[in-house]
Write a protein that holds these residues in place. Structure first.
Motif, PDB file in Angstrom:
ATOM      1  N   GLN A  70      15.964  98.071  21.253  1.00  0.00           N
ATOM      2  CA  GLN A  70      14.705  96.698  20.213  1.00  0.00           C
ATOM      3  C   GLN A  70      13.334  95.987  20.261  1.00  0.00           C
ATOM      4  O   GLN A  70      12.917  95.192  20.444  1.00  0.00           O
ATOM      5  N   LEU A  91      10.799  92.634  30.101  1.00  0.00           N
ATOM      6  CA  LEU A  91      10.920  91.679  29.114  1.00  0.00           C
ATOM      7  C   LEU A  91      11.348  91.333  27.734  1.00  0.00           C
ATOM      8  O   LEU A  91      11.170  90.652  26.578  1.00  0.00           O
ATOM      9  N   SER A 119       1.540  89.695  18.430  1.00  0.00           N
ATOM     10  CA  SER A 119       1.648  88.434  19.319  1.00  0.00           C
ATOM     11  C   SER A 119       3.009  88.266  19.429  1.00  0.00           C
ATOM     12  O   SER A 119       3.782  86.844  19.469  1.00  0.00           O
ATOM     13  N   PRO A 122       6.206  88.789  24.902  1.00  0.00           N
ATOM     14  CA  PRO A 122       7.245  88.259  24.941  1.00  0.00           C
ATOM     15  C   PRO A 122       5.905  86.999  25.979  1.00  0.00           C
ATOM     16  O   PRO A 122       5.883  85.684  25.416  1.00  0.00           O
ATOM     17  N   HIS A 124       2.912  87.146  24.238  1.00  0.00           N
ATOM     18  CA  HIS A 124       1.888  87.046  23.287  1.00  0.00           C
ATOM     19  C   HIS A 124       1.346  87.567  23.252  1.00  0.00           C
ATOM     20  O   HIS A 124       0.252  87.747  22.740  1.00  0.00           O
ATOM     21  N   HIS A 156      -1.527  86.367  32.406  1.00  0.00           N
ATOM     22  CA  HIS A 156      -0.701  86.087  31.873  1.00  0.00           C
ATOM     23  C   HIS A 156       0.689  86.510  32.128  1.00  0.00           C
ATOM     24  O   HIS A 156       2.191  86.964  32.449  1.00  0.00           O
ATOM     25  N   ALA A 160       3.935  87.379  34.339  1.00  0.00           N
ATOM     26  CA  ALA A 160       5.014  86.650  34.110  1.00  0.00           C
ATOM     27  C   ALA A 160       6.389  87.646  34.173  1.00  0.00           C
ATOM     28  O   ALA A 160       7.395  87.292  34.644  1.00  0.00           O
ATOM     29  N   ALA A 163       7.206  88.075  38.213  1.00  0.00           N
ATOM     30  CA  ALA A 163       8.287  86.853  38.755  1.00  0.00           C
ATOM     31  C   ALA A 163      10.501  87.271  38.164  1.00  0.00           C
ATOM     32  O   ALA A 163      11.055  87.058  38.253  1.00  0.00           O
ATOM     33  N   HIS A 164       9.806  87.860  36.801  1.00  0.00           N
ATOM     34  CA  HIS A 164      11.292  88.576  36.042  1.00  0.00           C
ATOM     35  C   HIS A 164      11.651  89.396  36.915  1.00  0.00           C
ATOM     36  O   HIS A 164      13.206  89.934  36.928  1.00  0.00           O
ATOM     37  N   GLY A 166      11.085  90.103  40.119  1.00  0.00           N
ATOM     38  CA  GLY A 166      10.757  89.519  41.611  1.00  0.00           C
ATOM     39  C   GLY A 166       9.664  90.916  41.853  1.00  0.00           C
ATOM     40  O   GLY A 166       9.996  91.054  43.824  1.00  0.00           O
ATOM     41  N   SER A 184      -1.004  79.774  32.651  1.00  0.00           N
ATOM     42  CA  SER A 184       0.229  79.724  32.110  1.00  0.00           C
ATOM     43  C   SER A 184       0.004  80.977  33.026  1.00  0.00           C
ATOM     44  O   SER A 184       1.113  82.227  32.838  1.00  0.00           O
ATOM     45  N   TYR A 188       4.114  80.739  36.431  1.00  0.00           N
ATOM     46  CA  TYR A 188       5.384  81.786  36.662  1.00  0.00           C
ATOM     47  C   TYR A 188       5.427  81.538  38.680  1.00  0.00           C
ATOM     48  O   TYR A 188       6.111  82.329  39.322  1.00  0.00           O
TER      49      TYR A 188
END
Lengths: 427, 427
Positions: A70, A91, A119, A122, A124, A156, A160, A163-164, A166, A184, A188
């Motif tokens: 999904q 993500l 929006s 993850p 937005h 942003h 993100a 970071a998720h 690595g 924001s 991270y």
């Protein structure tokens, strides 16, 4: 640029059989290049795009898509990266709601209106789509560092996703960014570099860095992969409508890439037999304070003359849009139009969408709603034809323009009598 | 309170056959009342909760849930409202991602860790769940005006859902709220009343207004319905794990309602045969600056002594939590614990979650992660047992505590040499 040995070894994997992408192709002269970290044609300096093997694309069916996750990776068979799950970056972006908008439609005198609400991604904004694909491609190509220049949504999203996964990230921004946007991204933990200069200075430095270091700059050297992520905003709308195309779409224009990719997605789906290739009109939305493509459309010319942006719609503030001419082509070919609206109209558009549908879009969403209203008023857009508008980001990211405008109805002491005296009770 | 005629007529519909809820029941003395806008027992003044017909609950199967929508309404057969689709209020809240958190687990020395990420809800907090159910109940009960007292997430959610549905909304907030929170509520166009006083003053005025006007105050007179919405955070975790319960959960505590409802959901699923009733431990997370439940747990007492909140975790700042004693019961019965952490640890928790998993949670998320770390350190929580932590809101809503902390790595002029001199290039 020389590939490090481990990069060269891994990069072959992007041409494996699962991946329908086979080469990079010049959008101007048609020259082709192997898949790799390259974004302009060595012959004519025009931008490159991904070329696909049509037989591989044809392996994709409605059923194979519907059996997928999904999120945007349900369309991996139509994308140039993410085929090896071990290198796929996700993500969970994509497959965001296509919201019916009956109250907004009623207010505008329209029959059937939908809001594709990105929006809900993850971080937005729709940038999560292009970043998912760009970072997956970066890993396919053997990069371990990802980078970008940005003033907000892209920063942003890159920080993100890196970071998720690595991955090391290096995000460059103008030094005078709002605190909120710095926080924001910096939260991270990647490298965030503030540049004493404007966005153009940041961009120029990124081009220099891309020549110097073996880093994947998502919107520079891996841009052809990155841009393909936006196609999923076309695929999803068609699938969510029950595998058919809408009659009209309204899409905000920054670089113009999103608009051209939604059109590309609709055409691909028709060509592959996944939808009936019914006619559709593509409308573009700009702010009057940064309207190079709308101005060219209005003047009936093919050349997009750069402007110096000055609008509250900062995520659309690209004065010299790379895909402007292509966006013009799409609007003209499909019978759509590209218009612009003032900052006051943008704020009114944000409030209209929130008040009628409970969706708080960022300034870019206000640009889209306000242009929808204008295009209806000028008879460019048919109020009786099914229409989808794209909300590409979240109002929480662009609160500033509303401060002092959207505020309390009344400020009162904490008593029942004060409440009643202010006329707040029932009659 | 007298029901208006049209309210009385419609309110019967909440006891129709589709709705498993049959009455309101006192959590202290067991007295029962018909379903309606009432939240305290007339006999003993204890809080009321929804009582269900067990045969009706038993009609729910895994298959009937899985055939439902991709939002919290897939569990409507276990909820007290939303049974008539025409009166169901939904912006699509719920069925948010259960994200594997391998990088956070590795950093904490844990085996299997998941983050239930409710920042993915439409207004980016778990409040969208309780508001969806409360507003649906309000419509079942014939109300056309909805109201609440709030300092943030609840205000935003009530205003958005009311706008989406065309309900009149009246949101009361303290007058000294941050601009950002005022804007993100006011933008939806409902009535926003700023009260010259603190949150306690706002709350007290709301109780008076609830006696005076026929409005549904989501967390006052329709609170029994409202609170049931939090059960879906338990159902979803079990379903997303493949219809089984996790061994440990960590949940932030404000009023304590969320924690008790997740426990209630796990027990219901076991009783209804939808999961094996395997043992689980429930851990609570508070801020040291508002730790009434953690303090009672630590002292081994049943009574929760009110405190005056002073913490950056404003969404958890309830000094006198209504469900505090029930949360204590759950933690003790299941073998869990309730602890607290300092504001510095909260910030470190937010940064840890962002840095390892790419999830930017609000301060409440930082409270949860930091307490997870503390509970591991103190041997309360088993690092080898499967654990789910709840991220209940979005960092974009609570940027302030990070300003000046999460910032640029370096600020440099726009030149390659400055970039290299700052040590930002590869070695």
């Amino acid at each position: 640029m020389t590939l490090a040995p481990e990069r060269a070894a891994q990069s072959g994997s992007t041409t494996d059989d699962a991946n329908p992408a086979v080469s990079l192709s010049c959008r101007h002269c048609g020259a082709t290049y192997p898949l790799g970290p390259q974004h302009v044609c060595f012959e004519c300096f025009a931008p490159l795009e991904i070329a696909y093997d049509e037989d591989r694309l044809r392996r994709v069916t409605r059923a194979s898509i519907e059996a997928g996750p999904q999120n945007l990776w349900r369309y991996v068979g139509l994308l140039p990266a993410g085929h090896d799950p071990a290198r796929r970056v996700s993500l969970g972006a994509g497959f965001t709601p296509l919201r019916p908008a009956p109250r907004l439609a009623a207010e505008l005198g329209m029959k059937t209106l939908w809001v594709k609400d990105d929006s809900a991604n993850p971080t937005h904004s729709f940038k999560d789509r292009v970043v998912s694909v760009a970072l997956s491609a970066a890993r396919d190509l053997g990069f371990t560092t990802v980078a970008c220049a940005s003033t907000g949504n892209l920063a942003h999203s890159v920080a993100a996703h890196a970071a998720h996964t690595g991955l090391r990230s290096i995000v460059l921004v103008p030094h005078d960014l709002e605190d909120g946007k710095t926080v924001s991204t910096a939260v991270y933990g990647g490298t965030l570099v503030a540049i004493k200069g404007n966005y153009d200075d940041v961009n120029k430095l990124c081009s220099q860095l891309a020549d110097e270091y073996e880093w994947a700059f998502v919107n520079v050297n891996v841009r052809p992969f990155y841009a393909e992520g936006s196609k999923t905003l076309g695929y999803e709308v068609a699938e969510q409508l029950g595998w058919r195309l809408p009659a009209q779409v309204v899409i905000p224009i920054a670089s113009g890439s999103l608009l051209t990719k939604v059109d590309k997605a609709f055409r691909e789906l028709g060509k592959l037999g996944l939808v009936e290739p019914t006619p559709y009109k593509v409308f573009g939305a700009q702010a009057a304070g940064c309207n190079p493509v709308a101005a060219a459309f209005e003047r009936g010319v093919d050349t997009v003359s750069p402007v110096r942006p000055s609008t509250i719609a900062k995520s659309l503030s690209i004065g010299n849009p790379a895909d402007g001419p292509y966006a013009l082509d799409v609007a003209r070919r499909t019978g759509g139009a590209i218009t612009d609206v003032t900052d006051d109209e943008i704020i009114e558009g944000m409030r209209l969408l929130a008040r009628t549908e409970g969706i708080f879009g960022e300034t870019a969403g206000g640009v889209t709603v306000a242009n929808l209203r204008r295009q209806l008023r000028e008879g460019l857009l048919d109020p009786d034809a099914e229409t989808v508008i794209y909300n590409t980001g979240d109002g929480l990211k662009t609160l500033d323009p509303l401060v002092g405008i959207a505020g309390p109805t009344a400020t009162i002491p904490p008593t029942l009598s004060a409440f009643e005296a202010a006329g707040l009770g029932d009659d």
